[in-house]
Design a protein around this motif. Structure first.
Motif, short mmCIF file in Angstrom:
data_model
loop_
_atom_site.label_atom_id
_atom_site.label_comp_id
_atom_site.label_asym_id
_atom_site.label_seq_id
_atom_site.Cartn_x
_atom_site.Cartn_y
_atom_site.Cartn_z
N LEU A 1 0.85 -1.19 0.00
CA LEU A 1 0.00 0.00 0.00
C LEU A 1 0.88 1.23 0.00
CD1 LEU A 1 -2.79 1.42 0.30
CD2 LEU A 1 -2.44 1.27 2.79
N LEU A 2 0.67 2.12 -0.99
CA LEU A 2 1.37 3.39 -1.06
C LEU A 2 0.47 4.50 -0.53
CD1 LEU A 2 3.54 5.45 -2.13
CD2 LEU A 2 2.30 5.38 -4.31
N VAL A 3 1.01 5.31 0.39
CA VAL A 3 0.33 6.49 0.90
C VAL A 3 1.24 7.68 0.64
CG1 VAL A 3 -0.70 7.63 2.90
CG2 VAL A 3 -0.80 5.13 2.69
N LYS A 4 0.71 8.70 -0.05
CA LYS A 4 1.55 9.83 -0.44
C LYS A 4 0.77 11.13 -0.28
CE LYS A 4 4.90 11.00 -4.07
NZ LYS A 4 5.43 10.60 -5.41
N ALA A 5 1.45 12.16 0.22
CA ALA A 5 0.81 13.47 0.42
C ALA A 5 1.67 14.54 -0.22
CB ALA A 5 0.62 13.76 1.90
N HIS A 6 1.03 15.46 -0.94
CA HIS A 6 1.71 16.58 -1.62
C HIS A 6 1.20 17.90 -1.07
CE1 HIS A 6 3.55 14.33 -5.06
NE2 HIS A 6 2.58 13.49 -4.79
#
Length: 430
Positions: A342-347
C-alpha cells in the motif's frame, strides 16, 4: 497507419524471422490492461452543476522481438479503446483505435557501438524529461535515430528526429499541432555508474513549428528551446538519495525568450516492511501579471503522471507557460502481504511565481493511495484513490473554476502481461 498496413508489417517480420539462418531468438509478449476510472475533479477543479465521469479504458498490446548476433528487431502493435466506443456488429471499426506503438531495428556494430532506428520509446533516469508514459494507455514514442555507445560503466546516446506529415516535393512545413509536438529534436545523453551511485548529463534541443494566419495554420519558421541538466543517485548510509537539476532556455515563440529551471531531491529509507520517502521539486514559473521572459519550466517528454500528484493537475497536458510549482511531499510504502503493498503519499503544492494581485501562493494538498496485489503469475491488480484539497488560489490557475467542490478520483486497474512464445531459432539447435 491503417490496420492492413500494420498487419502486413507483422507478416513481413515473421517471414523474415523464419527464413533468416542467423536468427537466434524470437520472443512474443502480450500486455492486456483494463482500467476503470471515476472522475470527480481529476486533472481540473470540478465545476458546478456537472455530473462526474466514469468509464473503462483498455489497452491490448502485442510485442514481437527478434535477436540475432548483431541485429535486433522489435514491433509492438496495440489497440487502445474505451469500452463501448464501437457499435456492436459494425462492419468497419471507425474509431481508429489500432496503432503501431513501436517498430525499430537495432544494429550492433561491435560490443560497444550500435544504432537504433525507427519508432521507439526513449526513457532515461527517473523519466522526468524522457519517459515511456506507460500510465497512459497509448504510451509515448519517438520516430528517431540513436547512436549508442556503452563500455563498462559509461554509456553515451546521441539521437535525433525530424518530423513531417507526409512525403512532399516542396516545402518542409509541419502542420501537425499538438502539445509540444516537435518538428525537430536532437539530444546527447551521458551516464556514469559507480558501485552505489550514478550521475547523468542531458542536452536536448527541440524545434517547434511556428504558425501565422487568421486560423494559425500557415507554417512560419521554427522556434528552438534547449533543456540541459543532470540526474544523480547516491547513498548516505541507509538513506538513498536521488535528485535532478535542469535549465531551459531558447525561444517559446519568435517573440518570447525562455529562461526556466527545475530542481528536485528525494530521500528514501527502508525500515522493516515500510519504505519512507521525503522529497521536493521546484519548477520555475512566470508571474501571472506578466514578466519580461517566459520563466515556466516544462518537463516535455517525461512520464509526468509519476510526479506532482496522481490527479495530474500539473504538467500532464496542462500547466504550460504557467506559474510553475513548488511541490513538497512525503510517502510511505507498507508491505501488506507476501505479494501486496500500500502506497500512501501526500503533496503540498504552491505556485513558484507570483499570482495575480499577490494572492496566496498555496494551491492545495493532495492525498494519494494505491494498493497493489499480485493475483497470480502475469496478473496484477491496482486500486487507487486520490483527493485534492484545493485552495482559493487554485482557481486562479484553473480557469476560475470553484475550489470548494469535492475533487476526488478513484480507479481500479488489472494488468495481464504473459510471455506467449519464446524460441531459439538457430539451425544448430534444431
Amino acid at each position: 497507419m491503417t490496420n492492413q498496413r500494420i498487419l502486413g508489417l507483422l507478416c513481413v517480420l515473421l517471414i523474415f524471422i523464419t527464413i533468416d539462418v542467423t536468427a537466434q531468438t524470437l520472443n512474443i509478449d502480450a500486455d492486456v490492461r483494463a482500467r476503470f476510472e471515476y472522475r470527480h475533479g481529476y486533472n481540473n477543479l470540478f465545476p458546478d452543476d456537472t455530473e462526474p465521469a466514469a468509464f473503462v479504458q483498455q489497452r491490448t498490446r502485442l510485442n514481437i522481438g527478434y535477436k540475432a548476433e548483431k541485429l535486433q528487431l522489435f514491433v509492438a502493435v496495440q489497440d487502445v479503446s474505451t469500452w463501448g466506443d464501437t457499435r456492436q456488429i459494425l462492419a468497419i471499426d471507425g474509431n481508429d483505435s489500432f496503432s503501431l506503438f513501436q517498430a525499430y531495428a537495432q544494429i550492433n556494430f561491435n560490443e560497444n557501438w550500435s544504432t537504433k532506428l525507427g519508432r521507439q520509446v526513449i526513457s532515461y533516469d527517473d523519466q522526468r524529461i524522457f519517459g515511456g508514459l506507460d500510465w497512459a494507455m497509448q504510451g509515448r514514442f519517438h520516430d528517431a535515430a540513436i547512436i549508442k555507445y556503452k563500455k563498462g560503466n559509461i554509456m553515451i546516446d546521441v539521437g535525433g528526429a525530424f518530423s513531417q506529415e507526409r512525403p512532399r516535393n516542396e516545402g518542409n512545413g509541419f502542420g501537425i499541432q499538438g502539445f509540444f509536438t516537435y518538428k525537430a529534436m536532437q539530444y546527447a545523453y551521458l551516464k556514469k555508474s559507480w558501485e552505489k551511485s550514478t550521475a547523468s548529463f542531458l542536452f536536448l534541443n527541440t524545434g517547434f513549428q511556428d504558425f501565422r494566419g487568421v486560423d494559425n495554420d500557415i507554417p512560419d519558421g521554427v522556434s528552438y528551446r534547449q533543456t540541459t541538466g543532470t540526474y544523480f543517485t547516491f547513498p548516505i548510509q541507509n538513506i538513498k538519495m536521488a535528485g535532478s537539476a535542469y535549465y531551459q532556455f531558447g525561444e517559446v515563440n519568435p517573440t518570447t525568450d525562455l529562461a526556466a529551471y527545475q530542481v528536485s531531491l528525494v530521500a528514501t529509507y527502508k525500515q522493516g516492511k515500510i519504505v519512507y520517502g521525503l522529497g521536493m521539486e521546484i519548477l520555475s514559473g512566470t508571474d501571472q501579471d506578466g514578466d519580461s521572459k517566459n520563466k515556466s519550466f516544462f518537463p516535455l517528454y517525461g512520464t509526468n503522471h509519476k510526479f506532482n500528484g496522481f490527479m495530474d493537475y500539473f504538467f500532464v497536458g496542462n500547466h504550460a507557460n504557467n506559474v510553475g510549482l513548488n511541490d513538497i511531499y512525503a510517502k510511505a510504502v507498507f508491505t501488506t502481504g507476501e505479494k501486496s503493498n500500500l502506497l500512501v503519499k501526500a503533496h503540498y503544492f504552491g505556485a513558484n511565481a507570483d499570482l495575480t494581485g499577490d494572492e496566496d501562493k498555496y494551491l492545495g494538498t493532495e492525498i494519494d493511495l494505491v494498493y497493489t496485489q499480485n493475483l497470480m503469475k502475469f496478473v496484477k491488480l491496482n486500486v487507487g484513490y486520490s483527493h485534492m484539497f484545493a485552495s482559493e488560489s487554485m482557481s486562479l490557475i484553473k480557469g476560475g473554476r470553484p475550489h470548494d467542490n469535492t475533487n476526488n478520483w478513484g480507479w481500479v486497474r488489472l494488468i495481464i502481461n504473459p510471455n506467449l512464445f519464446t524460441a531459439n531459432l538457430n539451425k544448430d539447435s534444431q
